[in-house]
Design an enzyme around this catalytic site. Structure first.
Site, PDB file in Angstrom:
ATOM      1  N   LYS A  22       0.836  -1.207   0.000  1.00 26.60           N
ATOM      2  CA  LYS A  22       0.000   0.000   0.000  1.00 26.60           C
ATOM      3  C   LYS A  22       0.868   1.254   0.000  1.00 26.60           C
ATOM      4  CE  LYS A  22      -1.855   1.608   4.055  1.00 26.60           C
ATOM      5  NZ  LYS A  22      -1.517   3.025   4.206  1.00 26.60           N
ATOM      6  N   ASN A  23       1.883   1.267   0.865  1.00 26.41           N
ATOM      7  CA  ASN A  23       2.680   2.479   1.016  1.00 26.41           C
ATOM      8  C   ASN A  23       3.630   2.726  -0.153  1.00 26.41           C
ATOM      9  OD1 ASN A  23       1.344   2.975   3.337  1.00 26.41           O
ATOM     10  ND2 ASN A  23       3.042   2.523   4.723  1.00 26.41           N
ATOM     11  N   ARG A  92      -4.752  10.261   3.759  1.00 25.11           N
ATOM     12  CA  ARG A  92      -3.632  11.155   3.998  1.00 25.11           C
ATOM     13  C   ARG A  92      -2.713  11.268   2.779  1.00 25.11           C
ATOM     14  NH1 ARG A  92      -0.227  13.533   7.619  1.00 25.11           N
ATOM     15  NH2 ARG A  92       1.924  13.211   7.000  1.00 25.11           N
ATOM     16  N   CYS A 116      -5.214   7.758   8.621  1.00 23.73           N
ATOM     17  CA  CYS A 116      -5.232   7.057   9.899  1.00 23.73           C
ATOM     18  C   CYS A 116      -5.119   8.068  11.032  1.00 23.73           C
ATOM     19  CB  CYS A 116      -4.048   6.099   9.961  1.00 23.73           C
ATOM     20  SG  CYS A 116      -4.513   4.460  10.449  1.00 23.73           S
ATOM     21  N   ARG A 121       0.370  13.888  13.168  1.00 30.41           N
ATOM     22  CA  ARG A 121       0.744  13.809  11.759  1.00 30.41           C
ATOM     23  C   ARG A 121       0.889  15.176  11.092  1.00 30.41           C
ATOM     24  NH1 ARG A 121      -0.976   8.046   9.463  1.00 30.41           N
ATOM     25  NH2 ARG A 121       1.140   8.234   8.800  1.00 30.41           N
ATOM     26  N   PRO A 122       1.839  15.967  11.537  1.00 31.55           N
ATOM     27  CA  PRO A 122       2.048  17.280  10.927  1.00 31.55           C
ATOM     28  C   PRO A 122       2.632  17.157   9.519  1.00 31.55           C
ATOM     29  CG  PRO A 122       3.779  16.819  12.529  1.00 31.55           C
ATOM     30  CD  PRO A 122       2.825  15.664  12.583  1.00 31.55           C
ATOM     31  N   ILE A 123       2.560  18.244   8.740  1.00 34.44           N
ATOM     32  CA  ILE A 123       3.141  18.226   7.388  1.00 34.44           C
ATOM     33  C   ILE A 123       4.145  19.363   7.208  1.00 34.44           C
ATOM     34  CG2 ILE A 123       1.287  16.974   6.218  1.00 34.44           C
ATOM     35  CD1 ILE A 123       0.198  19.703   5.295  1.00 34.44           C
ATOM     36  N   ASP A 124       4.633  19.878   8.342  1.00 39.19           N
ATOM     37  CA  ASP A 124       5.543  21.023   8.271  1.00 39.19           C
ATOM     38  C   ASP A 124       6.808  20.729   7.462  1.00 39.19           C
ATOM     39  OD1 ASP A 124       5.872  19.243  10.514  1.00 39.19           O
ATOM     40  OD2 ASP A 124       7.504  20.512  11.211  1.00 39.19           O
ATOM     41  N   ASP A 306       4.425   0.623  12.068  1.00 44.87           N
ATOM     42  CA  ASP A 306       3.252  -0.045  11.475  1.00 44.87           C
ATOM     43  C   ASP A 306       3.108  -1.501  11.918  1.00 44.87           C
ATOM     44  OD1 ASP A 306       2.428   2.208  10.186  1.00 44.87           O
ATOM     45  OD2 ASP A 306       3.128   1.621   8.198  1.00 44.87           O
ATOM     46  N   ILE A 328       7.230   7.023  17.107  1.00 44.50           N
ATOM     47  CA  ILE A 328       6.847   7.704  15.863  1.00 44.50           C
ATOM     48  C   ILE A 328       5.458   8.357  15.953  1.00 44.50           C
ATOM     49  CG2 ILE A 328       6.653   7.482  13.349  1.00 44.50           C
ATOM     50  CD1 ILE A 328       9.458   6.803  14.341  1.00 44.50           C
ATOM     51  N   ARG A 398      -8.824  -0.587   4.675  1.00 48.19           N
ATOM     52  CA  ARG A 398      -7.948   0.423   4.053  1.00 48.19           C
ATOM     53  C   ARG A 398      -6.630  -0.197   3.594  1.00 48.19           C
ATOM     54  NH1 ARG A 398      -6.123   4.358   7.813  1.00 48.19           N
ATOM     55  NH2 ARG A 398      -4.753   4.662   6.048  1.00 48.19           N
TER      56      ARG A 398
HETATM   57  C1  UD1 Z   1       4.355   6.765   6.326  1.00 47.52           C
HETATM   58  C2  UD1 Z   1       3.481   5.551   6.108  1.00 47.52           C
HETATM   59  C3  UD1 Z   1       2.913   5.075   7.439  1.00 47.52           C
HETATM   60  C4  UD1 Z   1       4.044   4.841   8.426  1.00 47.52           C
HETATM   61  C5  UD1 Z   1       4.949   6.057   8.527  1.00 47.52           C
HETATM   62  C6  UD1 Z   1       6.152   5.838   9.403  1.00 47.52           C
HETATM   63  C7  UD1 Z   1       2.580   5.914   3.881  1.00 47.52           C
HETATM   64  C8  UD1 Z   1       1.388   6.176   3.057  1.00 47.52           C
HETATM   65  N1  UD1 Z   1       2.392   5.920   5.218  1.00 47.52           N
HETATM   66  O1  UD1 Z   1       3.544   7.791   6.848  1.00 47.52           O
HETATM   67  O2  UD1 Z   1       2.202   3.864   7.221  1.00 47.52           O
HETATM   68  O3  UD1 Z   1       3.485   4.581   9.700  1.00 47.52           O
HETATM   69  O4  UD1 Z   1       5.413   6.438   7.223  1.00 47.52           O
HETATM   70  O5  UD1 Z   1       6.890   4.766   8.937  1.00 47.52           O
HETATM   71  O6  UD1 Z   1       3.665   5.676   3.378  1.00 47.52           O
HETATM   72  N2  UD1 Z   1       6.570  14.340  10.833  1.00 47.52           N
HETATM   73  C9  UD1 Z   1       6.659  15.672  11.163  1.00 47.52           C
HETATM   74  N3  UD1 Z   1       6.453  16.595  10.171  1.00 47.52           N
HETATM   75  C10 UD1 Z   1       6.167  16.251   8.887  1.00 47.52           C
HETATM   76  C11 UD1 Z   1       6.073  14.892   8.554  1.00 47.52           C
HETATM   77  C12 UD1 Z   1       6.288  13.957   9.547  1.00 47.52           C
HETATM   78  O7  UD1 Z   1       6.913  16.017  12.314  1.00 47.52           O
HETATM   79  O8  UD1 Z   1       5.997  17.153   8.039  1.00 47.52           O
HETATM   80  C13 UD1 Z   1       6.779  13.301  11.863  1.00 47.52           C
HETATM   81  C14 UD1 Z   1       5.540  12.472  12.130  1.00 47.52           C
HETATM   82  O9  UD1 Z   1       4.683  13.075  13.066  1.00 47.52           O
HETATM   83  C15 UD1 Z   1       6.140  11.171  12.639  1.00 47.52           C
HETATM   84  C16 UD1 Z   1       7.450  11.073  11.858  1.00 47.52           C
HETATM   85  O10 UD1 Z   1       7.730  12.368  11.366  1.00 47.52           O
HETATM   86  O11 UD1 Z   1       6.417  11.269  14.008  1.00 47.52           O
HETATM   87  C17 UD1 Z   1       7.415  10.102  10.705  1.00 47.52           C
HETATM   88  O12 UD1 Z   1       6.312  10.389   9.875  1.00 47.52           O
HETATM   89  P1  UD1 Z   1       6.350  10.119   8.315  1.00 47.52           P
HETATM   90  O13 UD1 Z   1       7.523   9.280   8.002  1.00 47.52           O
HETATM   91  O14 UD1 Z   1       6.178  11.399   7.598  1.00 47.52           O
HETATM   92  O15 UD1 Z   1       5.051   9.236   8.104  1.00 47.52           O
HETATM   93  P2  UD1 Z   1       4.079   9.295   6.872  1.00 47.52           P
HETATM   94  O16 UD1 Z   1       4.837   9.562   5.626  1.00 47.52           O
HETATM   95  O17 UD1 Z   1       2.905  10.125   7.199  1.00 47.52           O
END
Ligand code: UD1
Length: 419
Positions: A22-23, A92, A116, A121-124, A306, A328, A398
């Site tokens: 999926k990922n 997401r 999920c 789950r920030p996107i900064d 995961d 995480i 999902r």
């Molecule tokens: C992806 C996977 C998810 C998996 C995760 C961690 C997909 C679709 N999803 O999610 O299944 O659990 O990797 O292996 O591939 N973070 C920030 N700022 C950001 C982005 C992330 O602080 O802008 C933090 C998150 O809160 C978290 C960490 O970074 O603590 C890792 O998150 P990230 O690797 O970005 O996970 P996803 O890509 O959302």
């Protein structure tokens, strides 16, 4: 409301073929809009997140449909860069489209992502990286309005954390940037390598994935390709943990053992016998498992978040006490309350869970609240004495294709009821 009804206690005997991850499939579908030519992704799972992503692609103007287990995408008519909030809220991964849309159309309007509900789950990190590439981003009424500025540029970007999504987004955002973009402190997950392989098969110039520095040399255009995504290491790990808990002799086919080396290392300490080779993993489990002392989730190649709730569930019936640290996502311990209803002895404080193994779990009616937590409740019910119900299995849909069908083929007494 759909649910699984599971009579616990059967061992797992037989083999399960594993589909594409999926990922991987989700970012690859996003990357498919980077070319005007057709894309074919083979051996993909029919799961809700993939269906949703295909629906979003259609909103953007793509033609996309299933051809058996392959997904066809024709993005030649993409003109719309706006992802409606109703669809983005479901998934997401719509955020991954940001980088691809900016490369393709130079603008995008994306609702804040859903998916999920496992923490903040920030996107900064995504947004900071895009800004460094010269993207102008405004946040307005729940939407991100993004536009590639006239002075768009390559950059040397250091990610604050090795975020999987941000690494993928920035790779897609920079494939057409003239010159060399360098991404540092990148995520090293196998799905990042898969995206690199896919982009390169389309004619991009990306190198370094799997390590912490990725270098992208901009190209003028990408072309179509046929690609088989890597197997789903999390689905594979979930079923292996099920076999470890319930006993039996389970073989997974079409898998890459090296992608779940961290899990296999742990399982081999629990009295399971594991053999790998020829794209297969075989696990033989007899009797009660020994407890693991310590599990801590971290970035790849460390133990994946995961698989944390599945392994926590396994520990509930192991001999001894295990400490689990979740680094995480902060709300990954949500299934603990449901597991306690089945007799599990778990104490949680902040990001640490202490699991004291009990002799056995008993049946209960429990409710899934997220994807991996939901799968963990199915595992618990498979190992418990008596008949359990796992409700709200839309969360499990999902990410797990035909879970009940596959589990029945290896001897699990599980029925699906759609109401
Ligand atoms: C992806 C996977 C998810 C998996 C995760 C961690 C997909 C679709 N999803 O999610 O299944 O659990 O990797 O292996 O591939 N973070 C920030 N700022 C950001 C982005 C992330 O602080 O802008 C933090 C998150 O809160 C978290 C960490 O970074 O603590 C890792 O998150 P990230 O690797 O970005 O996970 P996803 O890509 O959302």
């Amino acid at each position: 409301m759909s649910k699984y009804i599971i009579q616990g206690g059967n061992a797992l005997e037989g083999s399960i073929p594993v589909k594409g991850a999926k990922n991987s499939v989700l970012p690859l579908l996003a990357a498919s809009i980077l070319t005007q030519e057709p894309i074919l992704l083979q051996n993909c799972p029919h799961i809700a997140d993939v269906e949703n992503m295909m629906r979003i692609l259609r909103e953007l103007g793509c033609r996309t449909h299933w051809q058996g287990d392959s997904i066809f995408v024709d993005a030649s008519d993409v003109t719309n860069g706006e992802i409606p909030s109703a669809l983005a809220g479901e998934l997401r991964s719509s955020i991954f489209l940001l980088g691809a849309l900016l490369s393709r159309l130079k603008w995008a309007k994306v609702a804040y992502p859903g998916g999920c509900d496992i923490g903040m789950r920030p996107i900064d990190i995504h947004l900071r990286g895009l800004r460094e590439l010269g993207v102008q981003i405004k946040e307005e009424a729940g939407y991100l309005l993004c536009e590639v500025a006239s002075d768009a540029r390559t950059a040397d970007i250091v990610l604050d954390l090795p975020s999987v999504g941000a690494t993928e987004n920035l790779m897609m955002a920079s494939v057409f940037c003239k010159g060399k973009t360098v991404l540092r402190n990148c995520a090293k997950e196998p799905e990042i390598v898969d995206l690199q392989d896919f982009l390169n098969a389309m004619g991009a110039s990306v190198r370094g994935a799997g390590g912490s520095v990725i270098v992208i040399e901009g190209v003028d255009e990408l072309h179509g390709t046929v690609h088989t995504p890597i197997p789903d290491r999390i689905v594979a790990g979930t079923y292996l943990i099920g076999a470890a808990m319930c006993g039996g002799n389970l073989t997974l086919e079409r898998v890459r053992a090296e992608h779940i080396a961290s899990l296999l290392a742990k399982l081999s300490k629990t009295a399971c016998k594991i053999t790998t080779g020829n794209g297969k993993i075989n696990l033989i489990s007899k009797g009660r498992l020994n407890s693991l002392d310590w599990i801590e989730t971290t970035f790849y190649p460390g133990f994946p978040t995961d698989l944390q709730t599945q392994v926590l569930t396994m520990q509930t019936i192991a001999r001894g006490t295990c400490v689990i640290v979740e680094n995480i996502f902060e709300t990954r311990f949500r299934p603990v309350g449901e597991l306690r209803k089945m007799g599990a002895d778990i104490t949680v404080r902040d990001k640490v869970a202490v699991v004291r193994g009990v002799e056995s779990l008993h049946a209960a009616n429990v409710t899934a609240a997220d994807l991996r937590g939901g799968a963990s409740l199915v595992l618990a019910a498979m190992a418990a004495h008596g008949k359990s119900e796992v409700r709200e299995i839309r969360h499990i849909d999902r990410g797990y294709e035909d879970m009940s069908v596959l589990l029945r083929t290896v001897g699990v007494d599980i029925q699906r009821k759609d109401e």
